[in-house]
Design a protein around this motif. Structure first.
Motif: not given
Lengths: 161, 161, 161, 161
Positions: D53-63, D65-66, D70-79
């Motif tokens: 995550s120290l190398r995560m770019t703004e483009a990664d973050r936009q991906k 978020i989008s 776009a996910a059809s699920e209401e509940r999302i877990l992010i590792t």
């Protein structure tokens, strides 16, 4: 030089059955353990039986002895429950085969994380490559001749007579 | 018979620093590993250094050789990073000490669960008890003489020249 | 907000006795598990008993209920063997305490490496912080109300009635 | 109710490369961890990226978020790696999605045995099932709102502002 490994069961291979909450045998883990140890020793693994050594019968022991006799390899490693390992070693010793036979086992099942199995397997594999003809027990990093070893049941370790 | 164990670091003893997310050395795990292996071999563990073997200097190697020379024990086990284990073995071999010296190490840190360290420690401890005077590398369940071994870096294993 | 954790035993805390080769209870591992999980939840751990839930008596269950009643904390986590967890949950539910009580357990002992215990402890600790008054079972990542849950013994999992 | 799990990498999924002696990413272990936890929660795992995550770019973050949008699920877990988890949470929070999004991670890689990953995954999965719409970080057994959390880098833990 190929080392024949005969699997007979014992704590080495015990697993936890999570449906009934008890220990049981399924398949041997010896192949997986050799991979984990990055072993490059030429070995062939054969499962003779999967038993708790307290339940090993005289017929089981005869099968072990005849399998050692019949094996084309001169050097043989046997994984065995520790409780009667000294008895099987004695019967093998008295059979006076022109072979190197090393028995080893574990105090704690390999699948339970804190096993001494990897350590014992490593030492047994080293001993079986080096020793002269005879029958030996490799446990606790040490090597005992079949006619001078017993399990100290109170301490759970092997020692000379 | 007491086995002297000299610790020099290497993958064996690497840990994960969870604050900075990198591997590092703290203390040796060799004592803990011997306990886990239920070793009853008479050993004395001395930490000479804690270094990645890629960073081992000629002064470090001289310290290892002089420590082996000065040790009162005839049988010595050295834990060592695998990357330059063959170089240290060569220098030790050329020193022609009247001793049995076995070097061993690990591909995966002991603390990372899937280590070959326990297996290698078991086999090295067996080899050092059995072999005649000389310098050896015990890796992958096998034993190599110092003048006929190299690390195959592509495969991460040891092999004869 | 402090969470009270009552330990009652169960698979969670089983260990392997290497002298007799059987599973047994010694001390609870819940404190160690919370440390390993880097938990910063304010918890107080109390061991009520250390039993296999198949051997839990009606007196044991009364002790659990009265301990929950007497606790000064509103939110209570109970570690419990899975075999009769639904029975204890039912008795607790019928006691209609003005508290949040979550029971959890494990299919595989924590000490055996491949445990679901850490996962269940994490989820139970989350559920107990969030839920309204009531009695619940947190297993398999899910949360069940005490009056709509049973253990499917054939599969070893929890499910709705 | 299905939970969507988006994998982005982080310590969770780091492995040890034994050839070069460094940490790296290969595949995610999230599926394996859910199996180990005997999870019966209905989940779908999608790997968005495998980065520190120290190398995560703004483009990664936009991906990220989008993908949540776009996910059809209401509940999302992010590792997610812990080093910049609070930054991603903030951007997700400001996006004001009508969803429940919970980020979690680990201090120690899952493959290194002593991981807090199983504990965090269990608690995150519980929190994501229970919480109202919003963006949260689930770490150390606790749950933080995206606008009131930071990583204390010296201690390696999460805390309120």
């Amino acid at each position: 030089m190929t080392i024949r490994i005969f699997v007979t069961g014992g704590t080495f291979d015990k697993e936890y059955n999570e449906i009934i909450g008890e220990l049981y045998f399924r398949d041997t883990h010896v192949g997986e353990m050799l991979s984990l140890g990055r072993s490059l020793v030429d070995t062939k693994v054969t499962t003779l039986m999967m038993v708790d050594s307290l339940r090993m019968t005289e017929a089981d022991r005869q099968k072990i002895i005849s399998s050692c006799k019949a094996a084309s390899e001169e050097r043989i490693l046997i994984t065995h429950g520790t409780d009667t390992m000294d008895i099987t070693a004695r019967e093998l010793g008295e059979a006076k085969l022109p072979k190197v036979v090393v028995l080893t086992g574990a105090a704690v099942p390999y699948k339970f994380g804190s096993s001494d199995g990897m350590f014992n397997l490593g030492s047994a594999l080293a001993f079986v490559q080096m020793l002269p003809h005879g029958v030996y027990i490799a446990m606790n990093g040490r090597c005992f001749s079949w006619d001078n070893v017993r399990k100290n049941r109170a301490k759970g370790v092997f020692e000379e007579l």
